[in-house]
Design an enzyme around this catalytic site. Structure first.
Site, mmCIF file in Angstrom:
data_model
loop_
_atom_site.group_PDB
_atom_site.id
_atom_site.type_symbol
_atom_site.label_atom_id
_atom_site.label_comp_id
_atom_site.label_asym_id
_atom_site.label_seq_id
_atom_site.Cartn_x
_atom_site.Cartn_y
_atom_site.Cartn_z
ATOM 1 C CD GLU A 16 -1.052 13.599 -2.689
ATOM 2 O OE1 GLU A 16 -2.113 14.253 -2.743
ATOM 3 O OE2 GLU A 16 -0.755 12.835 -1.754
ATOM 4 C CG HIS B 53 -4.785 5.552 8.293
ATOM 5 N ND1 HIS B 53 -5.622 6.639 8.450
ATOM 6 C CD2 HIS B 53 -3.873 5.914 7.371
ATOM 7 C CE1 HIS B 53 -5.215 7.608 7.644
ATOM 8 N NE2 HIS B 53 -4.167 7.197 6.978
ATOM 9 C CD GLU C 294 -3.150 12.198 7.771
ATOM 10 O OE1 GLU C 294 -3.291 11.545 6.745
ATOM 11 O OE2 GLU C 294 -2.294 13.115 7.906
ATOM 12 C CG HIS D 174 -0.616 7.363 1.424
ATOM 13 N ND1 HIS D 174 -1.759 7.606 0.693
ATOM 14 C CD2 HIS D 174 -0.248 6.092 1.141
ATOM 15 C CE1 HIS D 174 -2.073 6.531 0.002
ATOM 16 N NE2 HIS D 174 -1.187 5.587 0.269
ATOM 17 C CD GLU D 175 -0.573 12.123 2.398
ATOM 18 O OE1 GLU D 175 -0.420 11.550 3.488
ATOM 19 O OE2 GLU D 175 -1.503 11.864 1.622
ATOM 20 C CD GLU E 16 -0.685 9.383 -1.688
ATOM 21 O OE1 GLU E 16 -1.850 9.349 -2.060
ATOM 22 O OE2 GLU E 16 -0.306 10.088 -0.723
ATOM 23 C CD GLU F 119 -5.207 10.428 -2.121
ATOM 24 O OE1 GLU F 119 -5.286 9.520 -1.297
ATOM 25 O OE2 GLU F 119 -4.541 11.453 -1.938
HETATM 26 C C1 NOJ Z 1 -4.340 11.237 2.154
HETATM 27 C C2 NOJ Z 1 -3.984 9.820 1.829
HETATM 28 O O1 NOJ Z 1 -3.335 9.733 0.591
HETATM 29 C C3 NOJ Z 1 -5.271 9.009 1.849
HETATM 30 O O2 NOJ Z 1 -5.012 7.667 1.445
HETATM 31 C C4 NOJ Z 1 -5.874 9.059 3.229
HETATM 32 O O3 NOJ Z 1 -7.120 8.425 3.195
HETATM 33 C C5 NOJ Z 1 -6.091 10.517 3.682
HETATM 34 N N1 NOJ Z 1 -4.920 11.286 3.486
HETATM 35 C C6 NOJ Z 1 -6.459 10.609 5.145
HETATM 36 O O4 NOJ Z 1 -5.371 10.238 5.928
HETATM 37 CA CA CA Z 2 -2.236 11.510 -0.608
#
Ligand code: NOJ
Ligand code: CA
Length: 661
Positions: A172, A373, A375, A443-444, A462, A468
């Site tokens: 990023e 989602h 995470e 993402h990540e 991502e 963001e």
């Molecule tokens: C980073 C992600 O790129 C984002 O899209 C997400 O909302 C946050 N982490 C929380 O998981």
């Molecule tokens: Ca991110």
């Protein structure tokens, strides 16, 4: 997957080189030549375009835990083959992709000692060259550990390189351009502006069960710099006996890099038999208000993922033809510092104010799907432990897409994200998801390397600095040139979940931080940045009564064909794409902080067809610095003979629909 073979030509020949002989491979059109040789035991390759030396003698080989595999080589048998096929993609920037190359496999055999050998497979395409190592099982090379890959990419002269630093968290970072000789270590893909008629990009393709290739350099000689395991091992070669492809895309212009499909071609054909369930769609989500700290992921009075909020988003999606609603913060695990306690995440238990099954039903009744989602806070093992149950649950509820996240630069047991451990983990998720008919937005994640050809349920990644940052960055947001460089670097590996479409720029949590673009630029991102499943990222309130939203509603995400009429890395880029299955075309053009006027010939349109262009352009006085919103929408009749003058304000853009009448 249905594969169309328009023409396939395959031939195999074998030859043996003498000790002193170099061997050559040329591209199908004869323009590129790879020469492979050995000098004092050191194996090398070089690349020419006609008489122009593009990559000078560059070493091949490895340092292993038990004994080097370099500097002691003689060349052995050489096997050659060719392929010319055209295959179709379930989704993509082009419906059909031509895969046309000549191949040469060169055996490198140790002269002394254990007399081990490896093979290096070179491919010459018309738009670049690539090679990878193969490690046949043999005595002394059964299971082994790579401590360093010596592969070089020696540039004969200095070149301007666009890159982010190696090991930038989650990639990023902000891409910058300096001479190669002045760079630190770089993450790939690295895009190079060598001279007026030479642009190149160097990258991993088909990154599978291996560690990610970053680049160190001495002067203008780049060298593979593999991301290590915690104990310093770079790659443990056990089951997978090939390295990723080391791909060098070669073009005359920056546009040629965007038009190259080499990274896809270097990946294996689709492994999912029936791809009919893979239907990416645009989506909205409980998301931007979280980034701006108006809502929370965790429980409490500002909890975003409530049943009521989600219903509002589903209703909006149904009204505006968005197929998905992303919901973040629906599950247990967010109430502590989750970036440090990812083990606390449950991927099946919903918070009490979120009716998981009821909302999936509510969405289905309206033709919308919930995007779950996940995470992980980097606790990847915790995720693997729950994945099978979670994905079974989602499948049973009619969820068809999962967005994963890994906010923590370390994984289970302290392994780095982009190490072999991490790369294996990301793949495990994609493959498990495919078994459960789930698409993945990662993402990540790993740096994309074209594996969406093999696993088209990986619809977007991502691995870049997304929109963001325009909510929470302490330095005001992404620079205006950001989207003018992403396609030439990160975008070469695969679709980008950039999350375009912000229309309201106020920010209470980090005042002054906002998109450093005009509104028309936000629309143009839907065409310039490629993803088969773009988000309409703003809060839905900001789309109500906003005429610009019509473009987001109508822009497709699946294309028949892509053209790139204007391109200058980091300055401006125009993409023209034909909607798949129709005669409608879409144009997106974005510029950096400099205003520009670009002429666009519409000579790609069909002869004899009349079209209407609907042009969303920067309005009078528009300027990303202090007046980002003015936008003019106008309509005009156009045909194949028309030329449009695109006016782009500072930080601006233009988005155009061209509809066949
Ligand atoms: C980073 C992600 O790129 C984002 O899209 C997400 O909302 C946050 N982490 C929380 O998981
Ligand atoms: Ca991110």
């Amino acid at each position: 997957m249905r594969r169309i073979f328009i023409f396939v030509f395959m031939c195999l020949t074998m030859s043996v080189v003498t000790l002193a002989g170099n061997v050559k491979l040329t591209s199908p059109d004869g323009s590129l030549t790879v020469t492979v040789g050995e000098d004092g035991g050191r194996a090398w390759y070089q690349v020419n375009r006609g008489n122009e030396l593009i990559i000078s003698r560059s070493e091949l080989g490895f340092v292993l835990k038990d004994g080097d595999l370099k500097g002691n080589f003689k060349m052995g048998k050489v096997t050659r083959s060719s392929l010319d096929e055209t295959w179709s993609q379930p989704w993509g920037e082009d419906a059909l992709v031509r895969n046309h190359y000549n191949e040469m496999k060169v055996r490198l055999q140790e002269k002394q000692g254990m007399k081990r050998y490896l093979d290096v497979v070179f491919r010459a395409y018309n738009d670049g060259v690539a090679f990878r190592y193969e490690y046949p099982r043999q005595r002394g090379l059964d299971e082994f550990v790579i401590m360093d890959e010596v592969t070089q990419f020696a540039l004969p002269t200095d070149a301007m390189a666009w890159s982010i630093p190696a090991l930038t968290p989650y990639y990023e970072g902000i891409y910058t351009c300096e001479p190669v000789s002045q760079k630190g270590n770089m993450a790939g893909p690295v895009a190079l502006e060598v001279n007026d008629s030479l642009c190149m990009a160097i990258m991993d393709a088909n990154l599978t069960d291996y560690s990610t290739m970053n680049f160190s350099h001495e002067g203008t000689v780049l060298k593979a710099d593999l991301v290590p395991w915690k104990n310093g091992d770079k790659v443990r070669v056990w089951a997978t006996r090939v390295s990723p492809w080391r791909a060098i895309i070669i073009g005359r212009t920056a546009a040629d890099l965007l038009l190259s499909r080499m990274a896809l071609n270097l990946n294996e054909p689709c492994k999912i038999q029936d791809t009919s369930w893979i239907k990416p769609t645009k989506y909205v989500g409980i998301w931007w208000a979280l980034q701006k700290q108006r809502w929370t992921w965790s429980q409490g009075p500002r909890h975003g993922a409530t049943t009521e909020n989600t219903k509002r988003y589903i209703d909006f999606a149904a009204r505006h033809g968005m197929g998905g609603v992303l919901v973040e913060g629906w599950n247990y695990g967010w109430d502590t510092d989750w970036t440090r306690h990812g083990d606390g995440f449950s991927f099946t238990r919903a918070y009490p104010d979120y009716d998981l099954s009821g909302l999936c039903r509510y969405a289905a009744e309206r033709g919308v799907r919930i995007i779950a989602h996940n995470e992980t806070g980097g606790a990847a093992q915790n995720y693997e432990d729950q994945m099978e149950d979670a994905f079974s649950l989602y499948e049973s509820l009619g969820i068809n897409t999962v967005k994963t996240g890994y906010v923590n630069s370390h994984f289970y047991n302290g392994e780095l994200q982009h190490s072999q451990w991490g790369v294996r983990h990301f793949r495990k998720v994609i493959e498990t998801a495919a078994r459960h008919h789930l698409m993945i937005v990662n993402h990540e994640g790993a740096m994309p390397s074209g594996i969406q050809r093999t696993w088209p349920n990986l619809i977007a990644t991502e691995s870049m600095r997304g929109q963001e940052y325009n909510a929470f960055d302490r330095h005001g947001g992404n620079p205006p040139y950001h989207e003018c460089i992403l396609p030439f670097t990160r975008g070469l590996g695969g679709p980008m979940d950039f999350t375009p479409g912000i229309m309201e720029y106020s920010n209470d949590s980090v005042p002054g931080t906002r998109p450093q673009t005009t509104l028309a630029h936000q629309l143009a991102e839907y065409v310039v940045i490629y993803s088969p499943g773009h988000m309409a990222a703003d809060q839905i309130e900001n789309y109500e009564h906003q005429p610009a939203f019509k473009f987001i509603e109508e822009v497709p995400t699946d294309w028949q064909r892509t053209l790139v009429p204007h391109a200058a890395m980091g300055k401006y880029v125009t993409c023209v794409r034909q909607e798949r299955g129709t005669d409608n075309w879409y144009v997106g053009s974005v510029t950096d902080a400099t205003a520009r006027d670009l002429d666009l010939s519409l000579d790609f349109l069909d002869q004899g067809t009349r079209y209407e262009a609907i042009i969303y352009e920067d309005g009078p006085g528009a300027d990303y610095r202090d007046n980002p919103y003015p936008m003019t929408i106008r309509r005009m009749a156009v045909d194949r003979g028309s030329t449009l003058r695109l006016h782009l304000a500072p930080g601006g853009g233009v988005a155009i629909q061209i509809l066949a009448k």
